[in-house]
Motif scaffolding. Sequence first.
Motif, PDB file in Angstrom:
ATOM      1  N   VAL A 198       5.767  17.796  21.477  1.00 44.72           N
ATOM      2  CA  VAL A 198       5.487  18.065  20.264  1.00 44.72           C
ATOM      3  C   VAL A 198       6.958  18.259  19.526  1.00 44.72           C
ATOM      4  N   LEU A 199       6.896  18.038  18.188  1.00 43.79           N
ATOM      5  CA  LEU A 199       7.956  18.067  17.184  1.00 43.79           C
ATOM      6  C   LEU A 199       7.789  19.422  15.949  1.00 43.79           C
ATOM      7  N   LEU A 200       8.941  20.218  16.194  1.00 42.29           N
ATOM      8  CA  LEU A 200       8.474  21.113  14.841  1.00 42.29           C
ATOM      9  C   LEU A 200       9.616  20.928  13.810  1.00 42.29           C
ATOM     10  N   VAL A 201       9.087  20.833  12.442  1.00 38.76           N
ATOM     11  CA  VAL A 201       9.824  20.172  11.325  1.00 38.76           C
ATOM     12  C   VAL A 201      10.246  21.387  10.432  1.00 38.76           C
ATOM     13  N   ASP A 202      11.359  21.419  10.027  1.00 44.45           N
ATOM     14  CA  ASP A 202      11.581  22.375   8.891  1.00 44.45           C
ATOM     15  C   ASP A 202      10.630  21.898   7.460  1.00 44.45           C
TER      16      ASP A 202
END
Length: 284
Positions: free
Chosen positions: A122-126
């Motif tokens: 999973v990727l978290l993006v600002d």
Amino acid sequence: MAREAAERPPEETLSLWKREQARLKALVVDRDTEAWQRDPAFSGLQRVGGVDVSFVKGDSVGACASLVVLSYPELEVVYEDCQMVSLTAPYVSGFLAFREVPFLVDAVRRLREQEPGLMPQVLLVDGNGLLHHQGFGVACHLGVLTDLPCIGVAKKLLQADGLENNAQHKEKALKSHDRSTKPLYVSVGHKISLEAAVRLTRGLCRFRIPEPVRQADIRSRDYIRRTLGAPRPPAPGQDRNRKVQKPKGGSEEPKDEGRPPKAHSQGPRLHGNTPDPDPRGQQQ
């Protein structure tokens, strides 16, 4: 991510962006697609990623695009990739992805080619996901192009249709801890439900900002300083006017700045079993 304004692109470019945005929006999946997302303890989740684009101070073009991968649940950095880039596309509200996402996609591609075993689950993006003017923010754009589950984590409420920045809405926003006065706005990017996205984001917060995004930001800024030879910020205690963030649930003074070690190689870097230089209990 920086939001530096630039000259507005021609209408032909905006029309192309709108058509591409609509095409990709049709591919967004806003439900859980992985078994670990449906597990109360996220059993099976082993790697979480974070991305960030940090600008060179005073420069709306020069920037550093970074991707980090952390082990889960330890939240130790096992991989990082920082690259200096030139953002030639101008910033236009609602179309941030066309300015920044190509460089983040490149970072994911490099990881997939060089260290496929470290690909994040999973990727978290600002930035925002479905919480967006067109319902397709930077987290959706990156998720669709990489085919990875993505979560948008914004520090400010985007003034999209039907949303007002008022006290009632802020009460519904995610807080990293009970005493936090600055909420986060979590939205679905791709291939995850809102419930799972909120629950995971909360679990990834050692401080206000979830650790994958926080580490991507720290390391991209450090890379800019090292690459351009800029001086490091003063150490804690040397600058009393510098605001620092308390770790959730604690108030002790920081022991360091949570920065990566001074010795870095160019481009992607693997981390072994050495503990993350940002232990619990530090401040940002």
